[in-house]
Structure formats: C-alpha cells, structure tokens
Design an enzyme around this catalytic site. Structure first.
Site, mmCIF file in Angstrom:
data_model
loop_
_atom_site.group_PDB
_atom_site.id
_atom_site.type_symbol
_atom_site.label_atom_id
_atom_site.label_comp_id
_atom_site.label_asym_id
_atom_site.label_seq_id
_atom_site.Cartn_x
_atom_site.Cartn_y
_atom_site.Cartn_z
ATOM 1 N N TYR A 54 -4.281 0.227 0.381
ATOM 2 C CA TYR A 54 -3.955 1.336 -0.515
ATOM 3 C C TYR A 54 -4.827 2.551 -0.216
ATOM 4 C CZ TYR A 54 -1.461 -2.088 -3.490
ATOM 5 O OH TYR A 54 -0.607 -3.049 -3.972
ATOM 6 N N ALA A 208 10.171 0.313 -12.369
ATOM 7 C CA ALA A 208 11.037 0.643 -11.221
ATOM 8 C C ALA A 208 10.636 1.984 -10.611
ATOM 9 C CB ALA A 208 12.511 0.643 -11.628
#
Length: 329
Positions: A54, A208
């Site tokens: 990340y 989402a």
C-alpha cells in the site's frame, strides 16, 4: 463497538476494522491520517489492517507512527505479503525468501515485534504451497506472526492451505475477500469452504469502493474529491467499481438510501450493517479520509437489520448483484 472471534480461533477482533489502503501515504497528509487512527481508537476499533504494497510501503510506516504510543496488546495489527515492493526478482510472491524478508521489513515499518494476522495477499501459482506454509510456520514459531490469513483465494486453494496448516500446526484463521451488497462472489464457494475450515471473513470494500456511500448520483458527474476523481484512487476505482457507474445501479443505490433513511441509518451504515449481519463475517474493514467518516461509520457496529429490511434490499438489487465465484481474486 462490538467484538467477534476470528473464525474458530481464540482471537477477538473489532466488528469494524480500520484499513489504510490508498489513503495513508497517498491521499492524506500524515496529520489527517493520524487523526483518523485516533478516531478509530476512540470509537473502540482495535483491528488495524494494512499491507506492505500500500502506497509503496508508506502506508505501513504511517500506521506504525500513528500507533506508536498505543499499548501493543490492546490492538490487532494485520498486514500482508505478495505484491512487489522492489525491483528484484525475489521482491514479490510467496517464496520463502520473499516472505521472510517482507515480514522483517513490515515489522520495522510498523515499529512492532509481531504481527497479529499475516495475510498471503494473493495466491502464488509459481511457488509450492508447502514452501509458503513452511515459511509461515517458522514465523509463527519465532513469534513474529500469531495467525495466518489469505486474501482473495479460491475455495480449492483455501482447502489445500487449510490441510497444510493443520499438518504444520499453523493457525490459519482469516480470509480477506471483497464483499458488499453488490459484490457477493464469495457466498457460493469461498464461504462454505471457510466455514468448514474454521476461517473467519475480514471483508474489504463493504461500500463497494464508495458506490454504496450514495455520493455517486444518476446523471451526475463524478464528484470532486471522491475516490473516482483522485489520481491515487481512480485506477483502483475503475478496476473495482467502475462497473457500478451505470444508471440502473445508481438508481437502485438511491432507493437503498431511502430505505436506510426510513430505518434511521445513513446509507454507509446500512451497507456496513448488512455485511456484519452475515454470520461468517468476523469484521468489515472501513477506510476514511477524515475522522468524521470513522465516527459516522462505526455506528453500524451492533446494528441488527430485520429480515424484512434484508428482503427489501435484495428486491432493490435484484439482477444487479455480482455472484460469479469465478471472479474471486
């Protein structure tokens, strides 16, 4: 905050976990990132999720700094290995060399002596599973990791890993898949395999990629400052959630927002509570670009949605949900 056991293991995790994919070391300055971590701690979140890849390792560094003064035993610190973090031929994958070196590098960046859950970020078809799990077993014996997890593995891969984990006495406790009202590909195969093996789900992207936040409106441009509009977030948004920017999906999401309002919830709270309603889910990972988002979304912890509300959600999303187990990973 409520707490749940991670699968059949003895480890308790907070129902809502804090993740820093894309945000720390990329979208946010360190002051804001640290403020978000403080908000998570104040809200009772004890489970923190990151990965070496990340923000090109910066996410681990920022999280380590933010948690430096926190009593280590009071939190569960989780990270991952697989994706490349360098340019060398061994700077990726699940070989013994990469796992060992990546683990030590993550420990240094996180400023800790051990990792609570160490995830194989993806399946590595180029390395034998035996080599991978022997490396994990040695790290467990050394006390550098306490539990092992997998992320976005298929049901057959999970069963093979679980068999090896039993043989090597490695506590394989967690699966980290994408899961939301719209993305349910784990329900058909992955969830049954994990339930059989005592593996809990720590799910990512319950909103989402922001679609279930309600910020994306039918016939409106992508809002400025949203993940879809930023340089750091847009590539991931396009890959993972671009498919949902269709009028019929956004109209359905607007109906969900009305449903949430009638239940006294925000749409993000409804979406997170929906995920947590599933008995196989141990925790849902949220991200945040400001502390107020953490404070609002953690209110989903402990909420129980009645069966009629769950049924109405399914009616609204009928024909729009992705369920193909072949899309795992």
């Amino acid at each position: 905050m409520k707490y749940r056991r991670l699968g059949s293991s003895g480890l308790s995790v907070s129902e809502i976990a804090f993740g820093n994919w894309i945000t720390h070391g990329a979208q946010l300055d360190n002051t804001t990132a640290h403020a978000c971590v403080r908000a998570a701690l104040e809200a009772g979140i004890t489970t923190f999720d990151t990965a070496d890849v990340y923000s090109d390792t910066m996410a681990e560094i920022v999280l380590g700094q933010a948690l430096k003064e926190v009593r280590r035993e009071s939190i569960e610190l989780c990270t991952k290995v697989f994706h490349p973090t360098g340019s060398g031929p061994n700077d990726r994958g699940l070989s013994r060399k990469h796992i060992m070196e990546a683990c030590h590098a993550s420990l240094n960046r996180l400023q800790t002596d051990y990792i609570d859950v160490y995830y194989a970020h993806r399946y590595d078809a180029t390395v034998s599973l035996e080599e991978t799990f022997l490396a994990f077993a040695d790290l467990v014996r050394q006390g550098k990791i306490l539990y092992v997890g997998i992320s976005e593995w298929t049901a057959p891969q999970i069963r093979q890993a679980a068999a090896l984990a039993r043989e090597l006495r490695v506590p394989l406790a967690a699966s980290q898949p994408q899961y939301s009202m719209l993305w349910r590909v784990i329900e058909g195969e992955v969830v049954p395999a994990c339930e059989q093996e005592g593996i809990g789900q720590v799910v990512w992207s319950p909103l989402a990629q922001g679609i279930l936040s309600g910020k994306y409106k039918p016939d409106h441009a992508v809002p400025q400052g949203s993940r879809a509009s930023t340089a750091a977030g847009a590539p991931f948004f396009d890959k993972l959630a671009g498919q949902w920017l269709r009028p019929e999906v956004l109209v359905a999401v607007a109906k969900l927002a009305t449903l949430a309002n009638e239940a006294g919830l925000t749409l993000p709270q409804l979406a997170i509570a929906w995920v947590l309603q599933k008995p196989q889910v141990s925790a849902a990972i949220i991200g945040a670009s400001k502390p107020e988002q953490v404070e609002e979304n953690v209110k989903a912890a402990g909420i129980r949605l009645d069966l009629e509300l769950m049924r109405q959600i399914d009616i609204i999303l009928d024909g729009l949900v992705e369920r193909d187990p072949g899309k795992t990973g």
